[in-house]
Design a protein around this motif. Structure first.
Motif, PDB file in Angstrom:
ATOM      1  N   GLY A 149     -34.534 -32.225 -58.136  1.00  0.00           N
ATOM      2  CA  GLY A 149     -33.699 -31.420 -57.637  1.00  0.00           C
ATOM      3  C   GLY A 149     -33.673 -29.876 -57.950  1.00  0.00           C
ATOM      4  N   ARG A 150     -35.079 -29.612 -58.120  1.00  0.00           N
ATOM      5  CA  ARG A 150     -35.371 -28.289 -58.393  1.00  0.00           C
ATOM      6  C   ARG A 150     -35.808 -27.593 -57.201  1.00  0.00           C
ATOM      7  NH1 ARG A 150     -38.087 -28.414 -64.548  1.00  0.00           N
ATOM      8  NH2 ARG A 150     -36.341 -29.422 -65.462  1.00  0.00           N
ATOM      9  N   ASN A 151     -36.806 -28.015 -56.732  1.00  0.00           N
ATOM     10  CA  ASN A 151     -37.447 -27.539 -55.414  1.00  0.00           C
ATOM     11  C   ASN A 151     -36.838 -28.176 -54.057  1.00  0.00           C
ATOM     12  OD1 ASN A 151     -38.942 -25.891 -57.307  1.00  0.00           O
ATOM     13  ND2 ASN A 151     -40.293 -27.481 -57.456  1.00  0.00           N
ATOM     14  N   SER A 152     -36.786 -27.659 -53.170  1.00  0.00           N
ATOM     15  CA  SER A 152     -36.696 -28.032 -51.513  1.00  0.00           C
ATOM     16  C   SER A 152     -37.881 -28.138 -50.831  1.00  0.00           C
ATOM     17  CB  SER A 152     -35.633 -27.188 -51.061  1.00  0.00           C
ATOM     18  OG  SER A 152     -36.205 -26.013 -50.830  1.00  0.00           O
ATOM     19  N   VAL A 153     -37.721 -29.039 -49.730  1.00  0.00           N
ATOM     20  CA  VAL A 153     -38.719 -29.167 -48.756  1.00  0.00           C
ATOM     21  C   VAL A 153     -38.287 -28.538 -47.528  1.00  0.00           C
ATOM     22  CG1 VAL A 153     -40.102 -30.901 -47.694  1.00  0.00           C
ATOM     23  CG2 VAL A 153     -39.648 -31.045 -50.234  1.00  0.00           C
ATOM     24  N   ASP A 154     -39.029 -27.932 -46.866  1.00  0.00           N
ATOM     25  CA  ASP A 154     -38.621 -27.318 -45.538  1.00  0.00           C
ATOM     26  C   ASP A 154     -38.881 -28.301 -44.389  1.00  0.00           C
ATOM     27  OD1 ASP A 154     -38.138 -24.711 -46.721  1.00  0.00           O
ATOM     28  OD2 ASP A 154     -40.086 -23.941 -46.324  1.00  0.00           O
ATOM     29  N   LEU A 155     -38.010 -28.428 -43.367  1.00  0.00           N
ATOM     30  CA  LEU A 155     -37.876 -29.269 -42.486  1.00  0.00           C
ATOM     31  C   LEU A 155     -37.942 -28.593 -41.026  1.00  0.00           C
ATOM     32  CD1 LEU A 155     -35.452 -32.096 -43.526  1.00  0.00           C
ATOM     33  CD2 LEU A 155     -37.943 -32.017 -43.868  1.00  0.00           C
ATOM     34  N   PRO A 156     -39.127 -28.058 -40.584  1.00  0.00           N
ATOM     35  CA  PRO A 156     -39.147 -27.259 -39.460  1.00  0.00           C
ATOM     36  C   PRO A 156     -38.858 -27.931 -38.347  1.00  0.00           C
ATOM     37  CG  PRO A 156     -41.483 -28.008 -40.149  1.00  0.00           C
ATOM     38  CD  PRO A 156     -40.463 -28.376 -41.165  1.00  0.00           C
ATOM     39  N   GLU A 157     -38.873 -29.255 -38.245  1.00  0.00           N
ATOM     40  CA  GLU A 157     -38.353 -29.819 -36.752  1.00  0.00           C
ATOM     41  C   GLU A 157     -36.665 -29.602 -36.739  1.00  0.00           C
ATOM     42  OE1 GLU A 157     -38.492 -32.873 -40.078  1.00  0.00           O
ATOM     43  OE2 GLU A 157     -39.681 -31.211 -39.269  1.00  0.00           O
ATOM     44  N   GLU A 158     -36.200 -29.528 -38.036  1.00  0.00           N
ATOM     45  CA  GLU A 158     -34.466 -29.145 -37.842  1.00  0.00           C
ATOM     46  C   GLU A 158     -34.299 -27.505 -37.993  1.00  0.00           C
ATOM     47  OE1 GLU A 158     -32.882 -31.164 -40.909  1.00  0.00           O
ATOM     48  OE2 GLU A 158     -33.532 -33.059 -40.498  1.00  0.00           O
ATOM     49  N   SER A 159     -34.993 -26.744 -38.524  1.00  0.00           N
ATOM     50  CA  SER A 159     -34.595 -25.413 -38.739  1.00  0.00           C
ATOM     51  C   SER A 159     -34.946 -24.596 -37.673  1.00  0.00           C
ATOM     52  CB  SER A 159     -35.242 -25.047 -40.105  1.00  0.00           C
ATOM     53  OG  SER A 159     -36.577 -25.121 -40.089  1.00  0.00           O
ATOM     54  N   LEU A 160     -36.054 -24.763 -36.949  1.00  0.00           N
ATOM     55  CA  LEU A 160     -36.640 -23.784 -36.024  1.00  0.00           C
ATOM     56  C   LEU A 160     -35.747 -23.651 -34.707  1.00  0.00           C
ATOM     57  CD1 LEU A 160     -40.560 -24.182 -36.286  1.00  0.00           C
ATOM     58  CD2 LEU A 160     -38.954 -22.288 -37.460  1.00  0.00           C
ATOM     59  N   MET A 161     -35.299 -22.813 -34.373  1.00  0.00           N
ATOM     60  CA  MET A 161     -34.569 -22.578 -33.367  1.00  0.00           C
ATOM     61  C   MET A 161     -34.619 -21.568 -32.241  1.00  0.00           C
ATOM     62  SD  MET A 161     -30.777 -23.701 -35.134  1.00  0.00           S
ATOM     63  CE  MET A 161     -30.598 -24.985 -36.325  1.00  0.00           C
ATOM     64  N   LEU A 162     -34.508 -21.887 -31.218  1.00  0.00           N
ATOM     65  CA  LEU A 162     -34.559 -20.837 -30.094  1.00  0.00           C
ATOM     66  C   LEU A 162     -33.226 -19.836 -30.027  1.00  0.00           C
ATOM     67  CD1 LEU A 162     -36.998 -19.792 -28.088  1.00  0.00           C
ATOM     68  CD2 LEU A 162     -35.742 -21.188 -26.304  1.00  0.00           C
ATOM     69  N   THR A 163     -33.623 -18.412 -29.747  1.00  0.00           N
ATOM     70  CA  THR A 163     -32.672 -17.407 -29.595  1.00  0.00           C
ATOM     71  C   THR A 163     -32.319 -17.053 -28.356  1.00  0.00           C
ATOM     72  OG1 THR A 163     -34.036 -15.553 -30.090  1.00  0.00           O
ATOM     73  CG2 THR A 163     -32.971 -16.563 -31.834  1.00  0.00           C
ATOM     74  N   GLY A 164     -31.385 -16.387 -27.921  1.00  0.00           N
ATOM     75  CA  GLY A 164     -30.867 -16.120 -26.728  1.00  0.00           C
ATOM     76  C   GLY A 164     -32.089 -15.307 -25.976  1.00  0.00           C
ATOM     77  N   ASP A 165     -32.836 -14.210 -26.860  1.00  0.00           N
ATOM     78  CA  ASP A 165     -33.745 -13.220 -26.265  1.00  0.00           C
ATOM     79  C   ASP A 165     -35.069 -13.905 -26.531  1.00  0.00           C
ATOM     80  OD1 ASP A 165     -33.937 -13.307 -28.863  1.00  0.00           O
ATOM     81  OD2 ASP A 165     -33.814 -11.178 -29.000  1.00  0.00           O
ATOM     82  N   GLU A 166     -35.172 -15.428 -26.401  1.00  0.00           N
ATOM     83  CA  GLU A 166     -36.341 -16.167 -26.366  1.00  0.00           C
ATOM     84  C   GLU A 166     -37.491 -15.705 -27.583  1.00  0.00           C
ATOM     85  OE1 GLU A 166     -38.284 -15.506 -22.766  1.00  0.00           O
ATOM     86  OE2 GLU A 166     -36.775 -16.380 -21.445  1.00  0.00           O
ATOM     87  N   ASN A 167     -36.569 -15.737 -28.771  1.00  0.00           N
ATOM     88  CA  ASN A 167     -37.336 -15.521 -30.259  1.00  0.00           C
ATOM     89  C   ASN A 167     -37.192 -16.881 -30.934  1.00  0.00           C
ATOM     90  OD1 ASN A 167     -38.922 -12.944 -30.435  1.00  0.00           O
ATOM     91  ND2 ASN A 167     -36.874 -12.267 -29.752  1.00  0.00           N
ATOM     92  N   ILE A 168     -37.980 -16.995 -31.924  1.00  0.00           N
ATOM     93  CA  ILE A 168     -37.732 -18.362 -32.887  1.00  0.00           C
ATOM     94  C   ILE A 168     -37.110 -17.719 -34.051  1.00  0.00           C
ATOM     95  CG2 ILE A 168     -39.048 -20.211 -34.098  1.00  0.00           C
ATOM     96  CD1 ILE A 168     -40.761 -20.306 -31.566  1.00  0.00           C
TER      97      ILE A 168
END
Length: 370
Positions: free
Chosen positions: A134-153
């Protein structure tokens, strides 16, 4: 008091009057519990089947059946907690819901009750997960990485707070399977759609306050179309950053844009200060020129009118007018100058041909001042 023997060989004695050894009255006889238990067992055996009587056995079976049915019916009472709603089912079909308190439904296997905690708030993390400590978190890039309208991440991590709709708990229980996974999938889809309509720079700066209510509204609309029986209470952005590989470059770009905005603001402030001053000076110059024009035209008009008046008088009396013009001209020319008048006709007569008019005029001015 006479004593008599009890007739036994033990040599015990008892009072002849039937009382106690001190003459008190005898107490009531105590019940025999073993005898009472034997009587109850005999009664039960007479009611049970196979006890020897045909009618008695059938009556015992009926009594046991009625007793079992009564116990089964009584087991249908249940309680619903203050934060719960009970869903009644008969043969697996939903028949109604009950509020907090004591309620009744036909017991199993005919009836069934499902209790839902409709006031509890549930939390779903998208883009990260907490470790068991409950102290540290784990990143889940398959959920957090998203494509913006100007084709950036963009790396977007957020939290969704939701609860079961108290007015439609049956939709939550029967319309959607794996409700928690469904809410998470809808949240991720809604966030990707909103991020896909925005630009990376606005997402990192000004649009963060706009993203949260937009995602919440879109999630609620989708879940209502699913009839999921879920209320989305809040969407909280935890972090919105560029990918870790290019975050340094994004920071440089952000710093350059801030410098650009600062210099543009300074230039606009300078222009806002200089332009009004120039416009004011231009307006003053125009006003002065207009005043000069009006003055010159007025003076020329006056001079022309004066000339015409003099000309009219000249035609009437040329000599007088000529003399008058000569005298006025002399007055205008010599009026402010020091003058010495010589009388040429006084030569040889002994009179000094000198008249100090300037000195006399100065003395006259001094006398006036005094």
């Amino acid at each position: 008091m006479p004593w008599i023997s009890d007739g036994g060989g033990g040599g015990s004695w008892k009072p002849s009057g039937g009382g106690g050894p001190w003459g008190q009255k005898p107490s009531a006889p105590q019940p025999d519990f073993e005898d009472l238990l034997r009587r109850v067992q005999g009664r039960l055996k007479s009611w049970l089947p196979g006890s020897g009587g045909g009618f008695g056995g059938a009556r015992g079976a009926l009594a046991l059946l009625l007793l079992g049915v009564g116990v089964w019916l009584v087991s249908g009472f249940y309680t619903v907690g203050p934060n719960e709603v009970g869903l009644n089912k008969i043969f697996g079909r939903y028949t109604g819901k009950t509020g907090p308190g004591l309620n009744y439904n036909l017991p199993f296997p005919i009836g069934e009750v499902e209790k839902l905690a409709v006031t509890n708030r549930n939390t779903i993390n998208v883009g990260f997960a907490w470790r068991p400590d409950g102290r540290n978190s784990v990143d889940l890039p398959e959920e957090s990485l998203m494509l913006t309208g100007d084709e950036n991440i963009a790396d977007v991590k957020f939290v969704v707070i939701w609860q079961i709709d108290p007015s439609r708990p049956e939709d939550y229980a029967f319309n959607v399977a794996n409700q928690r996974e469904t809410v998470k999938a809808v949240a991720e889809s809604a966030m990707r759609e909103v991020i896909g309509r925005s630009q990376i720079q606005r997402i990192l700066t000004a649009d963060r306050r706009v993203i949260e209510p937009a995602v919440q509204e879109l999630m609620q609309r989708i879940l209502n179309e699913y009839k999921a029986g879920v209320l989305v209470l809040q969407v909280q952005l935890q972090s919105v950053d560029p990918p870790e590989q290019v975050i340094a470059a994004f920071r440089d770009v952000t710093a350059a844009q801030q410098d650009q905005n600062r210099m543009r603001n300074e230039a606009e402030a300078y222009a806002n200060r200089v332009v009004p001053e120039a416009r004011g000076k231009a307006a003053a110059t125009i006003q002065e020129a207009e005043g000069y024009r009006l003055q010159t035209v007025a003076e020329a008009t006056g001079q022309a009118a004066r000339f015409l008046k003099i000309y009219d008088e000249y035609k009437k009396a040329p000599d007088v007018t000529r003399e008058r013009m000569y005298l006025e001209t002399m007055e205008r020319v010599f009026g402010g100058m020091d003058k010495i008048i010589l009388d040429q006709g006084a030569e040889g007569s002994g009179i000094v041909p000198f008249l100090p008019l300037s000195a006399l005029a100065d003395k006259q001015k001094e006398g006036t001042r005094k």
